[in-house]
Design a protein around this motif. Structure first.
Motif, mmCIF file in Angstrom:
data_model
loop_
_atom_site.group_PDB
_atom_site.id
_atom_site.type_symbol
_atom_site.label_atom_id
_atom_site.label_comp_id
_atom_site.label_asym_id
_atom_site.label_seq_id
_atom_site.Cartn_x
_atom_site.Cartn_y
_atom_site.Cartn_z
ATOM 1 N N ASP A 17 -6.519 -26.034 30.798
ATOM 2 C CA ASP A 17 -6.276 -27.044 31.821
ATOM 3 C C ASP A 17 -4.802 -27.021 32.154
ATOM 4 O OD1 ASP A 17 -5.961 -29.249 33.423
ATOM 5 O OD2 ASP A 17 -7.198 -30.575 32.182
ATOM 6 N N ASP A 18 -4.460 -26.575 33.341
ATOM 7 C CA ASP A 18 -3.054 -26.445 33.719
ATOM 8 C C ASP A 18 -2.330 -27.773 33.756
ATOM 9 O OD1 ASP A 18 -3.317 -23.755 33.955
ATOM 10 O OD2 ASP A 18 -3.740 -23.784 36.117
ATOM 11 N N ASN A 19 -3.064 -28.856 33.838
ATOM 12 C CA ASN A 19 -2.428 -30.164 33.907
ATOM 13 C C ASN A 19 -2.062 -30.718 32.536
ATOM 14 O OD1 ASN A 19 -2.588 -30.356 36.709
ATOM 15 N ND2 ASN A 19 -4.727 -31.011 36.572
ATOM 16 N N LEU A 20 -2.533 -30.029 31.472
ATOM 17 C CA LEU A 20 -2.191 -30.465 30.127
ATOM 18 C C LEU A 20 -1.180 -29.509 29.534
ATOM 19 C CD1 LEU A 20 -5.664 -31.545 28.727
ATOM 20 C CD2 LEU A 20 -3.855 -32.975 29.669
ATOM 21 N N ILE A 21 -0.546 -29.932 28.466
ATOM 22 C CA ILE A 21 0.528 -29.152 27.868
ATOM 23 C C ILE A 21 -0.059 -28.042 27.009
ATOM 24 C CG2 ILE A 21 2.519 -29.289 26.340
ATOM 25 C CD1 ILE A 21 2.676 -32.240 27.084
ATOM 26 N N ALA A 22 0.442 -26.835 27.193
ATOM 27 C CA ALA A 22 0.007 -25.731 26.342
ATOM 28 C C ALA A 22 0.782 -25.749 25.035
ATOM 29 C CB ALA A 22 0.240 -24.402 27.064
ATOM 30 N N GLY A 23 0.133 -25.290 23.968
ATOM 31 C CA GLY A 23 0.854 -24.988 22.757
ATOM 32 C C GLY A 23 1.087 -26.107 21.789
ATOM 33 N N TYR A 24 0.204 -27.087 21.693
ATOM 34 C CA TYR A 24 0.371 -28.100 20.658
ATOM 35 C C TYR A 24 0.134 -27.476 19.289
ATOM 36 C CZ TYR A 24 0.322 -31.847 24.090
ATOM 37 O OH TYR A 24 0.626 -32.680 25.128
ATOM 38 N N ASP A 25 1.075 -27.728 18.388
ATOM 39 C CA ASP A 25 0.882 -27.273 17.012
ATOM 40 C C ASP A 25 -0.181 -28.116 16.332
ATOM 41 O OD1 ASP A 25 1.525 -25.815 14.621
ATOM 42 O OD2 ASP A 25 2.536 -27.628 13.930
ATOM 43 N N THR A 26 -0.187 -29.433 16.615
ATOM 44 C CA THR A 26 -1.218 -30.358 16.155
ATOM 45 C C THR A 26 -1.320 -31.428 17.219
ATOM 46 O OG1 THR A 26 0.284 -31.859 15.037
ATOM 47 C CG2 THR A 26 -0.491 -29.999 13.751
ATOM 48 N N ASN A 27 -1.946 -32.549 16.859
ATOM 49 C CA ASN A 27 -2.023 -33.659 17.803
ATOM 50 C C ASN A 27 -0.683 -34.334 18.034
ATOM 51 O OD1 ASN A 27 -4.678 -33.560 18.549
ATOM 52 N ND2 ASN A 27 -5.383 -34.808 16.832
ATOM 53 N N HIS A 28 0.341 -33.956 17.261
ATOM 54 C CA HIS A 28 1.620 -34.650 17.372
ATOM 55 C C HIS A 28 2.747 -33.722 17.795
ATOM 56 C CE1 HIS A 28 4.625 -37.668 16.691
ATOM 57 N NE2 HIS A 28 5.170 -37.038 15.668
ATOM 58 N N ASN A 29 2.876 -32.578 17.152
ATOM 59 C CA ASN A 29 3.976 -31.665 17.425
ATOM 60 C C ASN A 29 3.601 -30.624 18.465
ATOM 61 O OD1 ASN A 29 5.655 -32.971 15.726
ATOM 62 N ND2 ASN A 29 5.814 -31.326 14.195
ATOM 63 N N ASP A 31 4.232 -26.665 19.733
ATOM 64 C CA ASP A 31 4.763 -25.351 19.400
ATOM 65 C C ASP A 31 5.736 -24.988 20.521
ATOM 66 O OD1 ASP A 31 5.298 -22.686 19.049
ATOM 67 O OD2 ASP A 31 3.238 -22.114 18.597
ATOM 68 N N MET A 32 7.032 -25.239 20.304
ATOM 69 C CA MET A 32 8.011 -25.129 21.375
ATOM 70 C C MET A 32 8.174 -23.688 21.864
ATOM 71 S SD MET A 32 8.752 -28.181 22.034
ATOM 72 C CE MET A 32 10.137 -27.997 23.162
ATOM 73 N N GLU A 33 8.014 -22.704 20.973
ATOM 74 C CA GLU A 33 8.135 -21.311 21.408
ATOM 75 C C GLU A 33 7.046 -20.969 22.420
ATOM 76 O OE1 GLU A 33 8.203 -18.684 18.119
ATOM 77 O OE2 GLU A 33 10.071 -19.498 17.267
ATOM 78 N N ARG A 34 5.816 -21.339 22.094
ATOM 79 C CA ARG A 34 4.721 -21.056 23.018
ATOM 80 C C ARG A 34 4.837 -21.914 24.274
ATOM 81 N NH1 ARG A 34 -1.722 -22.158 21.988
ATOM 82 N NH2 ARG A 34 -2.422 -21.485 24.048
ATOM 83 N N TYR A 35 5.234 -23.157 24.094
ATOM 84 C CA TYR A 35 5.385 -24.076 25.227
ATOM 85 C C TYR A 35 6.398 -23.530 26.224
ATOM 86 C CZ TYR A 35 6.479 -28.508 27.626
ATOM 87 O OH TYR A 35 6.687 -29.490 28.563
ATOM 88 N N GLN A 36 7.560 -23.058 25.735
ATOM 89 C CA GLN A 36 8.594 -22.524 26.626
ATOM 90 C C GLN A 36 8.159 -21.212 27.259
ATOM 91 O OE1 GLN A 36 12.191 -22.340 24.321
ATOM 92 N NE2 GLN A 36 12.314 -24.565 24.076
ATOM 93 N N ARG A 37 7.334 -20.459 26.558
ATOM 94 C CA ARG A 37 6.892 -19.165 27.070
ATOM 95 C C ARG A 37 5.811 -19.314 28.140
ATOM 96 N NH1 ARG A 37 5.614 -17.283 22.578
ATOM 97 N NH2 ARG A 37 3.347 -17.517 22.620
ATOM 98 N N GLU A 38 4.907 -20.288 27.987
ATOM 99 C CA GLU A 38 3.732 -20.370 28.850
ATOM 100 C C GLU A 38 3.841 -21.417 29.959
ATOM 101 O OE1 GLU A 38 0.202 -20.859 26.558
ATOM 102 O OE2 GLU A 38 0.535 -19.064 25.348
ATOM 103 N N VAL A 39 4.747 -22.369 29.806
ATOM 104 C CA VAL A 39 4.830 -23.446 30.795
ATOM 105 C C VAL A 39 6.057 -23.233 31.673
ATOM 106 C CG1 VAL A 39 5.068 -25.943 31.113
ATOM 107 C CG2 VAL A 39 3.692 -25.048 29.227
ATOM 108 N N PRO A 40 5.916 -23.292 32.987
ATOM 109 C CA PRO A 40 7.059 -23.083 33.888
ATOM 110 C C PRO A 40 8.189 -24.083 33.627
ATOM 111 C CG PRO A 40 4.990 -23.106 35.110
ATOM 112 C CD PRO A 40 4.666 -23.553 33.719
ATOM 113 N N LEU A 41 9.413 -23.659 33.947
ATOM 114 C CA LEU A 41 10.586 -24.501 33.700
ATOM 115 C C LEU A 41 10.476 -25.840 34.408
ATOM 116 C CD1 LEU A 41 13.442 -24.952 32.592
ATOM 117 C CD2 LEU A 41 14.323 -23.752 34.620
ATOM 118 N N TRP A 42 10.026 -25.821 35.675
ATOM 119 C CA TRP A 42 9.976 -27.079 36.433
ATOM 120 C C TRP A 42 9.041 -28.080 35.763
ATOM 121 C CZ3 TRP A 42 5.524 -29.178 38.272
ATOM 122 C CH2 TRP A 42 4.398 -28.344 38.402
ATOM 123 N N LYS A 43 7.934 -27.557 35.176
ATOM 124 C CA LYS A 43 6.994 -28.470 34.533
ATOM 125 C C LYS A 43 7.553 -28.982 33.207
ATOM 126 C CE LYS A 43 2.590 -27.941 35.024
ATOM 127 N NZ LYS A 43 1.167 -27.506 34.936
#
Length: 506
Positions: A17-29, A31-43
């Motif tokens: 779902d493009d409207n949700l955040i990619a790369g959650y390590d769990t329900n709380h944290n 995964d910033m490496e995956r998040y920065q890699r897969e989610v555009p800067l503007w988002k």
């Protein structure tokens, strides 16, 4: 931080779902490496907690701050305070009713759409004062009060939930200070407009009708920023965590949770403090309208925010002090607020008694009495907002989830509106601010026992963060044991939450 996940965690829909955040390590944290890699800067910028706090702050600047700037003219800039006080009494009464179960409404439609509904009502506030001043139609001023009351109810409940939830734990006081300062920067801009339009009027009476036109334009700017808000589940805090947001409850269950929230000790022990922290607006607005010239009132709305900005960041520094538990910081902040407000209340009562004995007429800024008469109003505009910031900080210290903050915010705004309605009702019924000032002082003293108890029982950490960390640890344990990614079932989540619930205040 662990490496990128091989599969999306439960209830995040990562990658689906493009409207949700990619790369959650769990329900709380996250995964910033995956998040920065897969989610555009503007988002990423859009979803960042600081960006979202700035969006909220801009709306606070355009809406409540401009409303406060109009109020800061003394009775909304009208020639006599009675009509404006009646309007505020109606508006805040309606707002209190809608805030009573505002958490149900906001959790039903989402905090974002609560903000949108509220922002749409902002321009009507300034327009009602413009029409009164330009066309002398008091019926429109009073008729719009219920509409703006409903709009502000939606917005304030949603706003409160956001500002209590999105800040990283170590920066909560500073985020709240940024938000409250934005309200005062709105008053600063409003004060500049007031003074530019009314600098030549050194007598009493109402302000120029054209003064309200820039206010209306600024109020309308809140609408596009409201549409730019993310739902809380999509916000990524600066420390790589997100807001704990359990699945939505049914309307019936949510109503039960709202009722339960009102019955918790943390709410009813804070109730008098909340009423008091907003009560000052009625008597001190009437004080300004009765005893100061038009341009002196305009000057007051320009210079009043300056010290408040310093005070709010100072309180934020105290509540974010490193090396102290959350409980100890709660105690420091509470007594700072009480001591400062006590000094201002005593000074204000002394000045008001003098004015009752000898009516000074409209005091202009050229009058030698101006400084001594104006400073009590100046300082109450600093110490009053400090108490309001502390309200949000202390309640968010007990929250177990983002939804809890929606409920706390609804309770806070409902109780606050009751206090404001009483304050403006008293001011409308009594031409002298003395009764309102005495009630204000009495409420402050009456609030001390309950708040003393609350600060003494404040948890050392925010329960929502502790629960989220437990859920993260449990999920990691399951992965290490080779359990499929099914997430914690409802019973597991409930057990973890119950372990960390602040039962002494339930």
């Amino acid at each position: 931080m662990e490496g990128p996940m091989k599969a999306p965690p439960p209830q995040t829909h990562a990658g689906n779902d493009d409207n949700l955040i990619a790369g959650y390590d769990t329900n709380h944290n996250v995964d910033m490496e995956r998040y920065q890699r897969e989610v555009p800067l503007w988002k990423r910028v859009h979803q960042h907690s600081l960006t979202q706090m700035l969006f909220i702050s801009v709306q606070a600047f355009c809406g409540p701050a401009i409303a406060d700037a109009i109020t800061g003219l003394g009775a909304g800039g009208l020639a006599t305070p009675r009509t404006s006080n009646i309007r505020f009494a109606i508006e805040t009464s309606i707002e209190a009713v809608f805030c009573l179960f505002g958490g149900v409404l906001v959790n039903m439609i989402g905090a974002k759409w609560g903000l949108v509904i509220g922002a749409i009502s902002f321009p009507l506030f300034g327009a009602s004062y413009y029409c009164n001043s330009a066309f002398n139609n008091q019926w429109f001023l009073l008729a719009t009060a219920p509409i703006t009351g409903i709009g502000f109810a939606f917005w304030n409940v949603a706003e409160g939930a956001y500002v209590m939830s999105i800040a990283p734990e170590s920066k909560r006081g500073k985020y709240l200070a940024l938000w409250i300062v934005s309200r005062n920067l709105g008053q600063l801009v409003g004060g500049s407009i007031n003074l530019a339009k009314n600098a030549s009027s050194d007598a009493g009476g109402g302000i120029s009708a054209s003064t309200y036109i820039p206010f209306i334009a600024i109020e309308a700017l809140a609408i596009p920023f409201a549409f730019g808000i993310c739902e809380m589940a999509h916000v990524v805090r600066s420390d790589g965590t997100r807001i704990l947001t359990p699945p939505k409850l049914s309307h019936y269950d949510e109503t039960k949770e709202i009722i339960r929230t009102y019955m918790t000790k943390v709410v009813y022990c804070c109730a008098i403090f909340i009423i008091w922290s907003y009560f000052y607006n009625g008597p001190w607005s009437t004080y300004l309208a009765l005893y100061f010239s038009v341009r002196a009132r305009a000057l007051s709305s320009l210079i009043s925010p300056f010290f408040c900005i310093i005070g709010c960041f100072a309180l934020g520094y105290v509540t974010d002090l490193k090396g102290y538990s959350q409980r100890r910081r709660a105690q420091f902040g509470f007594w700072l607020v009480i001591i400062l407000n006590t000094a201002v209340c005593i000074w204000s009562l002394i000045m008001q008694v003098k004015f009752i004995r000898h009516d000074p007429g409209p005091i202009d800024w050229s009058d030698k009495r101006y400084a001594a008469a104006f400073l009590p109003y100046f300082f109450i505009q600093t110490t009053g907002p400090l108490a309001q910031v502390y309200n949000y900080w202390i309640l968010s210290s007990f929250a177990k989830s983002g939804q809890d903050n929606v409920r706390f915010s609804a309770a806070l705004k409902c109780i606050q509106c009751v206090g404001s309605a009483i304050a403006f009702g008293v001011s409308a019924a009594d031409s002298s601010p003395l009764v309102g000032m005495i009630l204000n002082c009495a409420l402050m003293l009456a609030s001390i026992p309950g708040m003393w108890y609350i600060t003494d029982h404040t948890p050392d950490r925010i329960p929502a963060d502790v629960i989220a960390e437990e859920m993260e640890a449990e999920e990691r344990r399951r992965r290490e044991e080779g359990v499929e990614h099914e997430g914690l079932d409802k019973k597991d989540n409930t057990d973890v939450a119950n372990v960390h619930a602040v039962t002494v205040l339930a």
